[in-house]
Design an enzyme around this catalytic site. Sequence first.
Site, short mmCIF file in Angstrom:
data_model
loop_
_atom_site.label_atom_id
_atom_site.label_comp_id
_atom_site.label_asym_id
_atom_site.label_seq_id
_atom_site.Cartn_x
_atom_site.Cartn_y
_atom_site.Cartn_z
N ASP A 20 -8.51 11.81 -10.72
CA ASP A 20 -8.92 12.22 -11.24
C ASP A 20 -9.73 10.77 -12.26
OD1 ASP A 20 -7.24 10.35 -12.82
OD2 ASP A 20 -6.90 12.25 -14.18
N HIS B 247 -0.51 1.65 5.84
CA HIS B 247 0.31 -0.03 5.70
C HIS B 247 -0.15 -0.99 6.97
CE1 HIS B 247 3.64 0.24 2.03
NE2 HIS B 247 1.59 0.58 1.82
N ASP C 62 0.43 -6.07 8.70
CA ASP C 62 1.34 -5.09 10.37
C ASP C 62 0.73 -6.44 11.19
OD1 ASP C 62 0.20 -5.06 13.28
OD2 ASP C 62 -0.96 -3.27 12.46
N HIS D 284 -2.79 5.59 -5.84
CA HIS D 284 -2.85 5.09 -7.23
C HIS D 284 -3.72 5.80 -7.70
CE1 HIS D 284 0.03 1.72 -6.34
NE2 HIS D 284 0.07 2.07 -5.91
N ASP D 285 -4.35 6.20 -7.81
CA ASP D 285 -4.89 7.75 -8.60
C ASP D 285 -4.91 9.06 -8.46
OD1 ASP D 285 -6.78 8.61 -9.73
OD2 ASP D 285 -8.62 9.14 -9.08
N VAL E 59 -1.07 9.82 -9.79
CA VAL E 59 -0.63 10.05 -11.56
C VAL E 59 -2.05 11.36 -11.86
CG1 VAL E 59 -0.91 8.24 -13.92
CG2 VAL E 59 -0.28 6.93 -11.41
N ASN F 124 1.21 -1.96 -10.48
CA ASN F 124 -0.62 -2.16 -10.13
C ASN F 124 -1.27 -3.50 -10.45
OD1 ASN F 124 -0.87 0.34 -9.10
ND2 ASN F 124 -1.14 1.27 -11.25
N ARG G 192 -5.83 1.75 -1.03
CA ARG G 192 -4.80 2.20 -2.35
C ARG G 192 -5.20 1.90 -3.27
NH1 ARG G 192 -1.15 -2.02 -4.53
NH2 ARG G 192 1.23 -1.77 -4.98
N PRO H 136 5.89 5.45 -5.89
CA PRO H 136 7.02 5.27 -5.29
C PRO H 136 6.95 3.62 -5.20
CG PRO H 136 5.60 5.41 -3.89
CD PRO H 136 4.64 6.22 -4.75
#
Length: 338
Positions: free
Chosen positions: A79, A198, A253, A71-72, A75, A99, A67, A168
Amino acid sequence: MRSSQSILQLMIIVFSILNTSLHAIASDPPLTLDYYASTCPTLFEIIKKEMKCSVLADPRNAALILRLHFHDCFVQGCDGSVLLEDTINLQGEKKASTNINSLNGFRIVDRIKNKLESECPGIVSCADILTIAARDAVILVGGPYWDVPLGRKDSVTASLPLAESNLPTQNEGLVTIISKFLYQGLSVTDMVALSGAHTIGMARCESFRERIYGDFGATSGKNLLSETYLNSLKSICPPTPVGEGKNNITAMDYVTPNLFDNSFYHLLVKGEGLLNSDQEMYSGVIGFQTHELVKKYAADPLAFFQQFSDSMVKMGNITNSESFVNGEVRKNCRFVNT
Ligand code: HEM
Protein backbone atom coordinates in the site's frame (compact mmCIF):
# COMPACT_ATOMS: atom_id res chain seq x y z
CA MET A 1 15.74 -34.40 13.69
CA ARG A 2 12.47 -36.25 13.07
CA SER A 3 10.63 -34.80 16.06
CA SER A 4 11.78 -31.25 15.29
CA GLN A 5 10.59 -31.72 11.73
CA SER A 6 7.13 -32.73 12.86
CA ILE A 7 6.96 -29.79 15.27
CA LEU A 8 7.72 -27.54 12.33
CA GLN A 9 5.08 -29.28 10.19
CA LEU A 10 2.54 -28.86 13.00
CA MET A 11 3.35 -25.18 13.40
CA ILE A 12 3.00 -24.71 9.68
CA ILE A 13 -0.45 -26.36 9.70
CA VAL A 14 -1.59 -24.26 12.68
CA PHE A 15 -0.34 -21.08 11.07
CA SER A 16 -1.89 -22.00 7.74
CA ILE A 17 -5.28 -22.39 9.45
CA LEU A 18 -4.84 -19.17 11.44
CA ASN A 19 -3.62 -17.48 8.35
CA THR A 20 -6.89 -17.66 6.48
CA SER A 21 -8.47 -15.49 9.13
CA LEU A 22 -5.45 -13.24 9.68
CA HIS A 23 -4.81 -12.11 6.16
CA ALA A 24 -6.98 -12.21 3.09
CA ILE A 25 -4.49 -12.73 0.31
CA ALA A 26 -7.18 -12.81 -2.33
CA SER A 27 -7.36 -9.12 -3.03
CA ASP A 28 -10.52 -7.29 -1.90
CA PRO A 29 -11.69 -5.75 -5.13
CA PRO A 30 -9.60 -8.02 -7.36
CA LEU A 31 -6.51 -6.55 -8.95
CA THR A 32 -6.52 -6.64 -12.74
CA LEU A 33 -3.90 -6.60 -15.47
CA ASP A 34 -5.60 -3.87 -17.51
CA TYR A 35 -6.52 -1.58 -14.61
CA TYR A 36 -4.90 1.51 -16.22
CA ALA A 37 -5.51 0.51 -19.84
CA SER A 38 -7.77 3.49 -20.54
CA THR A 39 -6.63 5.93 -17.85
CA CYS A 40 -2.86 5.71 -18.27
CA PRO A 41 -1.92 3.56 -21.25
CA THR A 42 1.75 4.70 -21.25
CA LEU A 43 2.30 3.64 -17.65
CA PHE A 44 4.41 0.57 -18.37
CA GLU A 45 6.64 2.39 -20.86
CA ILE A 46 7.28 5.26 -18.47
CA ILE A 47 8.23 2.97 -15.59
CA LYS A 48 10.36 0.74 -17.77
CA LYS A 49 12.28 3.72 -19.19
CA GLU A 50 12.98 5.21 -15.79
CA MET A 51 14.03 1.85 -14.33
CA LYS A 52 16.30 1.24 -17.30
CA CYS A 53 18.10 4.55 -16.69
CA SER A 54 18.45 3.84 -12.97
CA VAL A 55 19.74 0.30 -13.38
CA LEU A 56 22.15 1.32 -16.16
CA ALA A 57 23.51 4.04 -13.87
CA ASP A 58 23.95 1.51 -11.05
CA PRO A 59 22.77 -2.12 -11.12
CA ARG A 60 22.27 -2.03 -7.36
CA ASN A 61 19.24 0.17 -7.96
CA ALA A 62 17.43 -2.98 -9.11
CA ALA A 63 18.04 -4.53 -5.69
CA LEU A 64 16.94 -1.40 -3.84
CA ILE A 65 13.57 -1.31 -5.59
CA LEU A 66 12.95 -5.04 -5.20
CA ARG A 67 13.61 -4.90 -1.46
CA LEU A 68 11.50 -1.76 -1.09
CA HIS A 69 8.53 -3.60 -2.59
CA PHE A 70 9.02 -6.53 -0.19
CA HIS A 71 9.23 -4.21 2.83
CA ASP A 72 6.10 -2.45 1.62
CA CYS A 73 4.03 -5.61 1.22
CA PHE A 74 4.88 -7.15 4.62
CA VAL A 75 3.56 -4.12 6.50
CA GLN A 76 -0.19 -3.47 6.09
CA GLY A 77 -0.06 -5.08 2.64
CA CYS A 78 1.31 -3.50 -0.55
CA ASP A 79 0.00 0.00 0.00
CA GLY A 80 3.01 2.30 -0.37
CA SER A 81 3.20 2.76 3.43
CA VAL A 82 6.97 2.19 3.36
CA LEU A 83 7.40 5.30 1.22
CA LEU A 84 5.85 7.71 3.74
CA GLU A 85 8.03 10.22 5.60
CA ASP A 86 7.62 11.06 9.27
CA THR A 87 5.47 14.16 9.75
CA ILE A 88 3.77 15.77 12.75
CA ASN A 89 0.67 13.68 12.05
CA LEU A 90 2.22 10.48 10.87
CA GLN A 91 4.94 8.13 12.00
CA GLY A 92 6.48 6.40 9.00
CA GLU A 93 8.26 3.02 8.73
CA LYS A 94 11.65 4.31 7.61
CA LYS A 95 13.07 4.31 11.13
CA ALA A 96 12.20 0.66 11.81
CA SER A 97 15.33 -1.35 12.67
CA THR A 98 15.15 -3.35 9.43
CA ASN A 99 14.85 -0.17 7.36
CA ILE A 100 17.00 2.52 8.94
CA ASN A 101 20.39 3.05 7.23
CA SER A 102 19.45 0.17 5.00
CA LEU A 103 16.39 0.77 2.84
CA ASN A 104 16.87 2.96 -0.20
CA GLY A 105 15.61 3.71 -3.69
CA PHE A 106 13.04 6.34 -2.69
CA ARG A 107 14.37 8.86 -5.21
CA ILE A 108 13.82 6.42 -8.04
CA VAL A 109 10.18 6.08 -7.02
CA ASP A 110 9.91 9.90 -6.84
CA ARG A 111 11.26 10.24 -10.37
CA ILE A 112 8.78 7.70 -11.75
CA LYS A 113 5.94 9.33 -9.85
CA ASN A 114 6.81 12.78 -11.21
CA LYS A 115 6.78 11.51 -14.77
CA LEU A 116 3.46 9.75 -14.23
CA GLU A 117 1.90 12.79 -12.58
CA SER A 118 2.67 14.89 -15.64
CA GLU A 119 1.40 12.19 -18.01
CA CYS A 120 -1.72 11.02 -16.13
CA PRO A 121 -2.21 13.08 -12.95
CA GLY A 122 -3.80 11.47 -9.92
CA ILE A 123 -4.23 8.08 -11.56
CA VAL A 124 -1.45 5.63 -10.67
CA SER A 125 -0.90 4.65 -7.03
CA CYS A 126 2.58 4.56 -5.53
CA ALA A 127 1.93 0.97 -4.45
CA ASP A 128 1.31 -0.03 -8.08
CA ILE A 129 4.37 1.92 -9.25
CA LEU A 130 6.53 0.01 -6.79
CA THR A 131 5.09 -3.34 -7.87
CA ILE A 132 5.74 -2.71 -11.57
CA ALA A 133 9.15 -1.17 -10.89
CA ALA A 134 10.19 -4.26 -8.89
CA ARG A 135 9.21 -6.52 -11.80
CA ASP A 136 11.14 -4.32 -14.26
CA ALA A 137 14.13 -4.24 -11.91
CA VAL A 138 14.31 -8.04 -11.95
CA ILE A 139 14.07 -8.21 -15.75
CA LEU A 140 16.76 -5.55 -16.22
CA VAL A 141 19.31 -7.63 -14.32
CA GLY A 142 18.49 -10.84 -16.18
CA GLY A 143 15.56 -12.25 -14.22
CA PRO A 144 12.13 -13.50 -15.32
CA TYR A 145 9.10 -11.55 -16.57
CA TRP A 146 5.67 -11.80 -14.99
CA ASP A 147 2.38 -9.95 -15.48
CA VAL A 148 1.60 -7.52 -12.67
CA PRO A 149 -1.99 -7.30 -11.41
CA LEU A 150 -2.87 -3.67 -10.62
CA GLY A 151 -5.37 -1.48 -8.82
CA ARG A 152 -3.82 -1.02 -5.36
CA LYS A 153 -4.56 2.12 -3.40
CA ASP A 154 -2.05 4.03 -1.28
CA SER A 155 -2.56 3.97 2.45
CA VAL A 156 -3.09 7.09 4.49
CA THR A 157 -1.32 5.43 7.40
CA ALA A 158 1.92 3.61 8.11
CA SER A 159 2.94 1.36 10.98
CA LEU A 160 6.32 1.46 12.65
CA PRO A 161 5.31 -1.30 15.13
CA LEU A 162 4.24 -3.62 12.29
CA ALA A 163 7.45 -2.86 10.40
CA GLU A 164 9.35 -3.91 13.53
CA SER A 165 7.37 -7.10 14.04
CA ASN A 166 6.43 -8.36 10.55
CA LEU A 167 9.70 -8.06 8.68
CA PRO A 168 12.06 -10.99 9.06
CA THR A 169 15.61 -10.34 10.22
CA GLN A 170 18.84 -12.12 9.42
CA ASN A 171 19.52 -13.59 12.84
CA GLU A 172 16.05 -14.97 13.52
CA GLY A 173 15.55 -18.72 13.45
CA LEU A 174 13.98 -20.51 10.50
CA VAL A 175 10.70 -21.23 12.32
CA THR A 176 10.21 -17.55 13.14
CA ILE A 177 10.95 -16.50 9.58
CA ILE A 178 8.66 -19.17 8.11
CA SER A 179 5.85 -18.08 10.42
CA LYS A 180 6.27 -14.47 9.29
CA PHE A 181 5.74 -15.60 5.69
CA LEU A 182 2.80 -17.85 6.63
CA TYR A 183 1.24 -14.91 8.44
CA GLN A 184 1.24 -13.05 5.12
CA GLY A 185 -0.35 -15.99 3.32
CA LEU A 186 2.97 -17.05 1.79
CA SER A 187 4.20 -20.64 1.93
CA VAL A 188 7.59 -22.16 2.73
CA THR A 189 8.09 -22.53 -1.04
CA ASP A 190 7.32 -18.82 -1.51
CA MET A 191 9.81 -17.99 1.22
CA VAL A 192 12.65 -20.01 -0.28
CA ALA A 193 11.96 -18.72 -3.80
CA LEU A 194 11.58 -15.07 -2.76
CA SER A 195 14.80 -15.26 -0.76
CA GLY A 196 16.42 -15.89 -4.15
CA ALA A 197 16.18 -12.08 -4.48
CA HIS A 198 19.46 -12.15 -2.54
CA THR A 199 21.11 -13.13 -5.80
CA ILE A 200 21.44 -9.36 -6.31
CA GLY A 201 22.25 -6.51 -3.96
CA MET A 202 24.45 -5.86 -0.99
CA ALA A 203 24.42 -6.34 2.75
CA ARG A 204 26.07 -4.27 5.47
CA CYS A 205 28.65 -5.66 7.83
CA GLU A 206 26.14 -5.26 10.66
CA SER A 207 23.90 -7.77 8.89
CA PHE A 208 26.51 -10.48 8.33
CA ARG A 209 28.96 -10.04 11.23
CA GLU A 210 27.35 -12.75 13.38
CA ARG A 211 27.46 -15.14 10.47
CA ILE A 212 31.13 -14.71 9.53
CA TYR A 213 32.33 -14.86 13.13
CA GLY A 214 29.81 -17.64 13.80
CA ASP A 215 29.24 -20.81 11.80
CA PHE A 216 30.43 -19.68 8.36
CA GLY A 217 33.64 -21.71 8.74
CA ALA A 218 31.65 -24.80 9.77
CA THR A 219 29.06 -24.68 6.97
CA SER A 220 31.53 -23.87 4.20
CA GLY A 221 34.07 -26.54 5.10
CA LYS A 222 37.78 -26.12 5.11
CA ASN A 223 38.79 -25.47 1.53
CA LEU A 224 41.10 -22.84 0.19
CA LEU A 225 38.49 -20.94 -1.82
CA SER A 226 35.92 -20.57 0.92
CA GLU A 227 38.62 -19.71 3.47
CA THR A 228 39.88 -16.97 1.15
CA TYR A 229 36.32 -15.70 0.77
CA LEU A 230 35.76 -15.76 4.53
CA ASN A 231 39.01 -13.85 5.14
CA SER A 232 38.00 -11.19 2.64
CA LEU A 233 34.63 -10.85 4.39
CA LYS A 234 36.41 -10.47 7.74
CA SER A 235 38.61 -7.74 6.34
CA ILE A 236 35.50 -5.87 5.17
CA CYS A 237 33.75 -6.48 8.48
CA PRO A 238 36.02 -6.38 11.55
CA PRO A 239 34.91 -8.21 14.71
CA THR A 240 34.40 -5.09 16.85
CA PRO A 241 30.72 -5.22 17.74
CA VAL A 242 30.21 -1.46 17.87
CA GLY A 243 31.00 1.18 15.39
CA GLU A 244 33.83 0.16 13.19
CA GLY A 245 32.91 -0.87 9.70
CA LYS A 246 29.26 -1.57 10.45
CA ASN A 247 28.10 0.09 7.25
CA ASN A 248 30.76 -1.50 5.03
CA ILE A 249 29.02 -3.46 2.32
CA THR A 250 29.55 -6.56 0.25
CA ALA A 251 27.54 -8.45 -2.37
CA MET A 252 25.25 -11.22 -1.13
CA ASP A 253 26.12 -13.23 -4.24
CA TYR A 254 29.83 -12.67 -4.78
CA VAL A 255 29.89 -14.84 -7.92
CA THR A 256 27.42 -12.86 -10.06
CA PRO A 257 26.48 -9.86 -7.89
CA ASN A 258 24.62 -7.94 -10.59
CA LEU A 259 22.90 -10.81 -12.31
CA PHE A 260 19.54 -12.25 -11.34
CA ASP A 261 20.30 -15.96 -11.57
CA ASN A 262 20.26 -19.02 -9.30
CA SER A 263 23.84 -18.70 -8.12
CA PHE A 264 22.57 -17.62 -4.68
CA TYR A 265 21.37 -21.21 -4.19
CA HIS A 266 24.74 -22.60 -5.34
CA LEU A 267 26.35 -20.54 -2.61
CA LEU A 268 23.97 -21.97 -0.01
CA VAL A 269 24.75 -25.51 -1.15
CA LYS A 270 28.46 -24.69 -0.74
CA GLY A 271 27.69 -23.34 2.75
CA GLU A 272 28.75 -19.84 1.78
CA GLY A 273 25.51 -17.88 2.28
CA LEU A 274 26.25 -14.42 3.63
CA LEU A 275 23.28 -14.12 5.98
CA ASN A 276 22.52 -16.53 8.81
CA SER A 277 18.86 -16.66 7.71
CA ASP A 278 19.80 -17.65 4.15
CA GLN A 279 22.25 -20.39 5.14
CA GLU A 280 19.74 -21.77 7.68
CA MET A 281 17.42 -22.72 4.81
CA TYR A 282 20.03 -25.22 3.64
CA SER A 283 22.04 -26.08 6.74
CA GLY A 284 19.53 -25.65 9.57
CA VAL A 285 18.67 -28.88 11.41
CA ILE A 286 14.93 -28.37 11.10
CA GLY A 287 14.96 -27.13 7.52
CA PHE A 288 14.24 -30.39 5.70
CA GLN A 289 11.74 -28.85 3.27
CA THR A 290 13.78 -25.69 2.77
CA HIS A 291 16.94 -27.76 2.22
CA GLU A 292 15.24 -29.72 -0.57
CA LEU A 293 13.93 -26.53 -2.20
CA VAL A 294 17.36 -24.88 -2.12
CA LYS A 295 18.81 -27.98 -3.81
CA LYS A 296 16.04 -27.89 -6.40
CA TYR A 297 16.55 -24.21 -7.31
CA ALA A 298 20.34 -24.68 -7.40
CA ALA A 299 19.88 -27.51 -9.90
CA ASP A 300 17.07 -26.02 -11.97
CA PRO A 301 17.24 -22.30 -12.79
CA LEU A 302 13.97 -22.40 -14.73
CA ALA A 303 12.09 -23.88 -11.78
CA PHE A 304 13.48 -21.03 -9.67
CA PHE A 305 12.44 -18.37 -12.21
CA GLN A 306 8.93 -19.84 -12.50
CA GLN A 307 8.43 -20.04 -8.74
CA PHE A 308 9.97 -16.62 -8.12
CA SER A 309 7.54 -15.05 -10.62
CA ASP A 310 4.53 -16.83 -9.08
CA SER A 311 5.61 -15.90 -5.56
CA MET A 312 6.19 -12.26 -6.50
CA VAL A 313 2.61 -12.07 -7.82
CA LYS A 314 1.40 -13.67 -4.61
CA MET A 315 3.39 -11.24 -2.46
CA GLY A 316 2.12 -8.32 -4.55
CA ASN A 317 -1.43 -9.48 -3.88
CA ILE A 318 -1.13 -8.94 -0.14
CA THR A 319 -3.54 -6.08 -0.09
CA ASN A 320 -4.63 -3.66 2.57
CA SER A 321 -8.43 -3.88 2.84
CA GLU A 322 -8.38 -0.63 4.76
CA SER A 323 -6.72 1.12 1.80
CA PHE A 324 -9.44 0.01 -0.59
CA VAL A 325 -11.91 1.92 1.54
CA ASN A 326 -9.89 4.87 2.87
CA GLY A 327 -6.93 4.77 0.52
CA GLU A 328 -6.02 7.22 -2.19
CA VAL A 329 -3.69 7.83 -5.10
CA ARG A 330 -0.95 9.95 -3.55
CA LYS A 331 0.32 12.92 -5.52
CA ASN A 332 3.69 12.61 -3.85
CA CYS A 333 4.66 9.11 -2.71
CA ARG A 334 6.31 10.48 0.45
CA PHE A 335 3.21 12.21 1.84
CA VAL A 336 -0.51 11.54 2.09
CA ASN A 337 -2.66 13.99 0.13
CA THR A 338 -3.90 16.97 2.10
C1 HEM B 1 13.52 -14.46 4.12
C2 HEM B 1 13.70 -13.44 4.91
C3 HEM B 1 14.60 -12.29 4.59
C4 HEM B 1 15.53 -11.76 5.41
C5 HEM B 1 15.84 -12.21 6.83
C6 HEM B 1 16.19 -10.70 4.70
C7 HEM B 1 17.20 -9.91 5.21
C8 HEM B 1 17.95 -9.04 4.47
C9 HEM B 1 19.10 -8.33 4.96
C10 HEM B 1 19.63 -8.39 6.39
C11 HEM B 1 19.62 -7.62 3.94
C12 HEM B 1 20.83 -6.69 4.00
C13 HEM B 1 20.39 -5.33 4.47
C14 HEM B 1 21.53 -4.44 4.87
O1 HEM B 1 22.53 -4.94 5.38
O2 HEM B 1 21.41 -3.21 4.72
C15 HEM B 1 18.79 -7.86 2.79
C16 HEM B 1 19.00 -7.31 1.54
C17 HEM B 1 18.17 -7.52 0.48
N1 HEM B 1 16.98 -8.22 0.48
FE1 HEM B 1 16.34 -9.43 1.94
N2 HEM B 1 15.64 -10.61 3.45
C18 HEM B 1 14.65 -11.54 3.34
C19 HEM B 1 13.82 -11.74 2.26
C20 HEM B 1 13.84 -10.96 1.12
C21 HEM B 1 12.81 -10.97 0.11
C22 HEM B 1 11.55 -11.81 0.16
C23 HEM B 1 13.20 -10.08 -0.86
C24 HEM B 1 12.50 -9.69 -2.12
C25 HEM B 1 11.65 -10.43 -2.77
C26 HEM B 1 14.47 -9.53 -0.44
C27 HEM B 1 15.24 -8.66 -1.18
C28 HEM B 1 16.46 -8.15 -0.77
C29 HEM B 1 17.34 -7.41 -1.64
C30 HEM B 1 17.15 -7.18 -3.13
C31 HEM B 1 18.41 -7.00 -0.86
C32 HEM B 1 19.62 -6.15 -1.28
C33 HEM B 1 19.30 -4.67 -1.04
C34 HEM B 1 20.46 -3.75 -1.28
O3 HEM B 1 21.30 -3.97 -2.14
O4 HEM B 1 20.49 -2.72 -0.58
N3 HEM B 1 14.80 -10.07 0.78
N4 HEM B 1 17.78 -8.73 3.14
